[in-house]
Motif scaffolding. Structure first.
Motif, short mmCIF file in Angstrom:
data_model
loop_
_atom_site.label_atom_id
_atom_site.label_comp_id
_atom_site.label_asym_id
_atom_site.label_seq_id
_atom_site.Cartn_x
_atom_site.Cartn_y
_atom_site.Cartn_z
N VAL A 64 132.00 47.11 37.51
CA VAL A 64 133.13 47.68 36.43
C VAL A 64 132.95 48.85 35.85
CG1 VAL A 64 133.13 46.60 33.82
CG2 VAL A 64 132.42 44.45 35.69
N LEU A 65 134.41 48.83 36.04
CA LEU A 65 134.63 50.16 36.24
C LEU A 65 134.88 50.58 34.12
CD1 LEU A 65 135.70 51.89 39.12
CD2 LEU A 65 133.75 51.51 38.21
N THR A 66 133.65 51.41 33.63
CA THR A 66 134.17 51.32 32.25
C THR A 66 134.68 53.17 32.45
OG1 THR A 66 132.05 51.88 31.57
CG2 THR A 66 132.86 49.60 31.50
N GLN A 67 135.38 53.32 30.42
CA GLN A 67 135.33 54.24 29.87
C GLN A 67 135.19 54.14 28.45
OE1 GLN A 67 137.79 57.76 31.46
NE2 GLN A 67 139.34 55.99 31.68
N TYR A 68 136.68 53.79 27.85
CA TYR A 68 136.82 53.84 26.77
C TYR A 68 135.98 53.11 26.13
CZ TYR A 68 140.23 56.93 27.75
OH TYR A 68 140.90 58.44 28.45
N LYS A 69 134.55 52.68 24.54
CA LYS A 69 135.10 52.00 23.39
C LYS A 69 134.05 51.07 23.92
CE LYS A 69 138.84 53.03 20.67
NZ LYS A 69 140.14 52.56 20.24
N SER A 70 132.92 51.58 25.23
CA SER A 70 132.49 50.40 25.83
C SER A 70 130.96 49.78 25.55
CB SER A 70 131.96 51.01 27.52
OG SER A 70 131.35 52.41 27.06
N TYR A 71 130.61 50.29 24.91
CA TYR A 71 129.46 49.47 24.22
C TYR A 71 129.40 47.83 23.86
CZ TYR A 71 125.85 48.06 20.89
OH TYR A 71 125.03 47.53 20.30
N GLY A 84 122.91 37.92 38.99
CA GLY A 84 122.83 38.32 40.25
C GLY A 84 121.47 38.49 41.12
N ASN A 85 121.25 38.98 42.32
CA ASN A 85 120.18 39.20 42.83
C ASN A 85 120.27 40.44 43.73
OD1 ASN A 85 117.39 39.10 44.00
ND2 ASN A 85 117.04 37.24 44.21
N TYR A 86 119.84 41.37 43.35
CA TYR A 86 119.56 42.72 43.72
C TYR A 86 119.64 42.47 45.15
CZ TYR A 86 120.90 47.42 44.50
OH TYR A 86 122.11 48.97 45.40
N GLU A 87 117.90 41.80 45.62
CA GLU A 87 117.98 41.96 47.07
C GLU A 87 118.56 41.01 47.89
OE1 GLU A 87 113.86 40.28 46.07
OE2 GLU A 87 112.91 42.15 45.61
N LEU A 88 119.40 40.03 47.60
CA LEU A 88 120.37 39.55 47.65
C LEU A 88 121.77 40.39 48.32
CD1 LEU A 88 119.61 35.82 46.88
CD2 LEU A 88 119.20 37.05 48.96
N GLY A 89 121.65 41.59 47.21
CA GLY A 89 122.85 42.16 47.87
C GLY A 89 123.90 41.86 46.58
N GLU A 90 123.40 41.30 45.55
CA GLU A 90 124.43 40.61 44.49
C GLU A 90 124.10 41.62 43.66
OE1 GLU A 90 123.51 36.51 46.00
OE2 GLU A 90 123.05 36.97 43.97
N PHE A 91 125.30 41.97 42.65
CA PHE A 91 125.19 42.98 41.69
C PHE A 91 126.59 42.51 41.17
CE2 PHE A 91 126.32 45.42 45.08
CZ PHE A 91 127.54 46.13 44.69
N ILE A 92 126.65 42.85 39.33
CA ILE A 92 127.89 43.58 38.35
C ILE A 92 127.13 43.98 37.77
CG2 ILE A 92 129.48 42.30 36.88
CD1 ILE A 92 128.74 39.22 38.11
N GLU A 93 127.06 46.07 37.82
CA GLU A 93 127.16 46.31 36.96
C GLU A 93 128.55 47.13 36.57
OE1 GLU A 93 125.62 49.38 40.41
OE2 GLU A 93 127.18 49.32 41.60
N SER A 94 127.80 48.14 35.28
CA SER A 94 129.11 48.53 34.53
C SER A 94 128.81 50.34 34.91
CB SER A 94 128.09 48.54 33.08
OG SER A 94 129.24 49.07 32.48
N ILE A 95 129.79 50.67 35.47
CA ILE A 95 129.23 51.76 35.67
C ILE A 95 130.68 53.15 34.86
CG2 ILE A 95 130.19 53.66 37.29
CD1 ILE A 95 129.79 51.77 39.85
N PRO A 96 130.03 53.78 33.94
CA PRO A 96 130.78 54.58 33.30
C PRO A 96 131.20 56.01 34.48
CG PRO A 96 128.77 55.25 32.91
CD PRO A 96 128.55 54.44 33.80
N PRO A 97 132.18 56.96 33.54
CA PRO A 97 132.96 57.33 34.16
C PRO A 97 131.67 58.85 34.81
CG PRO A 97 134.29 57.78 32.22
CD PRO A 97 133.29 56.87 32.65
N GLN A 98 131.43 59.28 36.35
CA GLN A 98 130.56 59.56 36.91
C GLN A 98 131.05 61.79 36.80
OE1 GLN A 98 127.75 58.16 37.57
NE2 GLN A 98 128.70 56.94 36.85
N LYS A 99 132.22 61.87 36.81
CA LYS A 99 133.22 63.17 36.57
C LYS A 99 131.93 64.08 37.85
CE LYS A 99 134.01 62.66 31.75
NZ LYS A 99 133.31 63.88 30.15
N ASP A 103 135.24 67.52 35.52
CA ASP A 103 134.84 66.97 33.60
C ASP A 103 135.93 66.37 33.54
OD1 ASP A 103 132.63 69.01 34.07
OD2 ASP A 103 134.22 70.75 33.26
N LEU A 104 136.62 65.85 33.67
CA LEU A 104 137.76 64.63 33.40
C LEU A 104 137.66 63.91 33.00
CD1 LEU A 104 141.51 66.17 34.24
CD2 LEU A 104 139.67 67.06 32.41
#
Length: 414
Positions: A64-71, A84-99, A103-104
């Motif tokens: 899940v690619l997040t950005q504004y007001k993501s709290y 999810g079980n990461y060992e089984l290749g399952e995940f739902i992960e929140s990813i903020p801008p990595q830049k 820097d944008l």
């Protein structure tokens, strides 16, 4: 290969769910939260619908690619979707801008994927399913993937027909007899109707299924150019002449006579979609156990109505054609054609019509509310009227083109 073939290689598909838009047209509901985190239908958040589609389709690798007001969105994902079980290749992960590359913040939908190429390098999926986080619908993505493979497509875009007068809000798709895309125009002022019906247009649902190598090549190439860095505006039109792009005609899992897909990017569209749920025969089915919509909410006790004094002037807790969530107490009040979120209290002789009342709202005695959205934790004092005096409402609140009054979160009312 039939599109009904159930795709059995879900582990080879990575979902990138775009949840970083500012949601200006949903303000003030997006004053303190991202658009996908806006409550919907009483107990849900908007993002619960595409996420539920993923789980029901067997897709369990989701970024899940997040950005504004993501709290609040991050918190909802952490508490409600940490399944999810990461060992089984399952995940739902929140990813903020990595830049990683500048820097944008994300400059567009394609740039959001470009800034997260590292995720693709790490997971190495065969295909990437790009979803929007602000649409309400039911789709089995396995059928989409099977169709994509049957056409040997490089990109497949789910599409549906919409009335021509509404189509300028979407990307307009033209296809040949084999469903190959021959033209794509993003939000044209005068959309082109389909040849068989001058009253409707074929539009993109904002969902893109890419072969991973094709996606990486396209977003890298786009990043080197001065564009809007958007799939609909830039990537897809540039691929029409030299790539295999196909339209997948939306197969609705809502099990109703009319296909249901709502882009609830405006306050009026948001109110309309909620009101869809309170009809006697709602056109969006929340009660189909074969396609459940998952969420997380606080463990409140059951909803309760109290007082049954039917004599003139008596108190009577009454709810008609409405959704009422757990933890609510309707105490000698009348609620009709409304969506009431958890932990709401409505006091004696108050009336609520055609409205959306969010978590923790307290409505005092002798209050009248209609055609209103009240955000979380607002205290409505005794005798207050909202939705009855347009000029007075406009001085205090946001009022939409349709006349829907929107009361911001935690606003003190007089």
């Amino acid at each position: 290969m039939s599109s009904l073939f159930i795709y059995d290689k879900a582990e080879k598909v990575l979902v990138m769910l775009l949840a970083g838009g500012q949601g200006e047209r949903l303000y003030p509901l997006t004053k303190d939260r991202a658009k996908p985190a806006v409550p919907f239908g009483g107990i849900y958040r908007i993002i619960d619908f595409p996420l539920s589609n993923c789980l029901n389709s067997g897709l369990k690798k989701i970024s899940v690619l997040t950005q504004y007001k993501s709290y609040s969105l991050d918190r909802h994902l952490r508490i409600g979707w940490n399944i999810g079980n990461y060992e089984l290749g399952e995940f739902i992960e929140s990813i903020p801008p990595q830049k990683r590359t500048s820097d944008l913040w994300y400059q567009g939908t394609a740039d959001a994927v470009y800034q997260n190429i590292y995720v693709l390098e790490r997971e190495r999926p065969e295909k990437v399913l790009i979803l929007a986080g602000d649409h309400i619908y039911k789709m089995d993505y396995r059928e989409l993937i099977a169709f994509h493979e049957s056409k040997q497509a490089e990109v497949t875009i789910p599409c549906l027909e919409v009335p021509l007068h509404e189509a300028n809000r979407f990307g307009i798709v033209s296809i040949n007899n084999d469903l190959q895309i021959t033209d794509f125009v993003e939000k044209p002022p005068h959309p082109r109707p389909i040849p068989s019906n001058p009253n409707v247009a074929l539009v993109s649902m904002g969902i893109y299924l890419f072969n991973t190598e094709v996606l990486v090549k396209q977003v890298i190439g786009d990043a080197k150019q001065d564009t809007s860095h958007d799939f609909g505006k830039n990537i897809i039109p540039s691929m029409i002449s030299n790539s295999r792009l196909f339209a997948y005609i939306f197969n609705d899992k809502n099990n109703k006579a009319v296909k249901y897909w709502r882009d609830i990017g405006t306050l009026d569209a948001y109110w309309d979609a909620n009101m869809d749920l309170v009809q006697v025969e709602p056109i969006f089915n929340l009660y189909d156990t074969s396609w459940p919509i998952r969420t997380y909410y606080e463990r409140y006790p059951p909803a309760k109505t109290v007082f049954s004094e039917l004599f003139p002037g008596g108190r009577c807790g009454m709810v008609l054609n409405s959704l009422v969530s757990n933890g609510c107490i309707i105490s000698g009040a009348r609620v009709e054609k409304s969506v009431i979120s958890p932990n709401v209290r409505i006091e004696d002789h108050s009336e609520v019509y055609d409205s959306i009342i969010m978590d923790g709202v307290r409505i005092g005695k002798n209050v009248k509310i209609r055609n209103t959205i009240i955000d979380k934790s607002v205290i409505v004092p005794d005798g207050k009227q909202i939705g009855y005096n347009p000029e007075e409402d406009a001085r205090q609140f946001t009022v939409t083109e349709k006349g829907i009054v929107v009361v911001p979160k935690e606003l003190p009312l007089l």
